[in-house]
Write an enzyme that holds these catalytic residues in place. Structure first.
Site, PDB file in Angstrom:
ATOM      1  N   LYS A  63      66.242  25.659  36.374  1.00  0.00           N
ATOM      2  CA  LYS A  63      66.077  26.844  37.229  1.00  0.00           C
ATOM      3  C   LYS A  63      66.898  26.742  38.514  1.00  0.00           C
ATOM      4  O   LYS A  63      67.381  27.745  39.018  1.00  0.00           O
ATOM      5  CB  LYS A  63      64.603  27.076  37.554  1.00  0.00           C
ATOM      6  CG  LYS A  63      63.663  27.140  36.351  1.00  0.00           C
ATOM      7  CD  LYS A  63      64.199  27.911  35.167  1.00  0.00           C
ATOM      8  CE  LYS A  63      63.295  27.770  33.965  1.00  0.00           C
ATOM      9  NZ  LYS A  63      63.982  27.789  32.695  1.00  0.00           N
ATOM     10  N   ASP A  88      65.080  33.974  32.494  1.00  0.00           N
ATOM     11  CA  ASP A  88      63.691  33.728  32.127  1.00  0.00           C
ATOM     12  C   ASP A  88      63.049  32.781  33.139  1.00  0.00           C
ATOM     13  O   ASP A  88      63.734  32.022  33.822  1.00  0.00           O
ATOM     14  CB  ASP A  88      63.654  33.112  30.724  1.00  0.00           C
ATOM     15  CG  ASP A  88      62.273  33.147  30.101  1.00  0.00           C
ATOM     16  OD1 ASP A  88      61.396  33.892  30.594  1.00  0.00           O
ATOM     17  OD2 ASP A  88      62.063  32.440  29.106  1.00  0.00           O
TER      18      ASP A  88
END
Length: 136
Positions: A63, A88
Site C-alpha cells: 500500500k 484496492d
C-alpha cells in the site's frame, strides 16, 4: 501484464491464468515498479510499454507503493486520457498518501469514484476501493 514482486506468487498467478485459459493473453513479470527502473525497463523493452499503452492499472500490492508506483507510471507516459487506475484496500490496511493524492487531483488530472466495501472474507471491517479515470 501482471507485475508480481514474489516469484512464488508469480507462479501461482501463472497457474490460475492458465486454468482460466488466458495463458496466451496474460504475461506475469517478476519484479516491482519501484526497483530503480529495472522492471520499468523490462516492461518497455520486452513488453512494448510506451506512450499511452495502458488502459487499466490495478493496484493491490504494498500500500505504501501505490502512489510512488502510480507516479512512475505517469512519468513514463504510459497512461492516456480515459485510462483507469483501480486501487484496492485503500482504507485497510490503507494507502493514505494515495487517497489524499486522488482527492486533491479530483477534476484536475483524475476523476475518482470511491466505493465503500469490506475487507476480504468478512463483513465487519469497512474498506475502500478507488476507481480513478485519468483525465490527462
Amino acid at each position: 501484464v501482471s507485475v508480481e514482486f514474489s516469484a512464488d506468487n508469480a507462479g501461482i498467478a501463472r497457474t490460475l491464468i492458465a486454468h482460466a485459459g488466458l495463458a496466451e493473453q496474460v504475461t506475469v513479470v517478476v519484479g516491482t515498479i519501484g526497483d530503480g527502473g529495472v522492471t520499468v525497463k523490462r516492461l518497455v523493452d520486452e513488453h512494448g510499454f510506451g506512450t499511452g499503452a495502458l488502459d487499466f492499472v490495478f493496484l493491490d500490492h504494498d500500500k505504501k507503493a501505490y502512489l510512488p508506483d502510480l507516479e512512475t507510471i505517469l512519468d513514463a507516459g504510459w497512461l492516456h486520457p480515459g485510462s483507469l487506475a483501480v486501487a484496492d484496500n485503500v482504507r485497510i490496511p490503507g494507502a493514505p498518501d494515495y487517497l489524499r493524492y486522488m482527492r486533491e487531483s479530483e477534476g484536475k488530472s483524475w476523476r475518482t469514484v470511491e466505493y465503500d466495501t469490506h475487507v476480504e472474507y468478512q463483513s465487519l471491517l469497512k474498506d475502500l476501493v478507488l476507481e480513478s479515470e485519468y483525465l490527462g
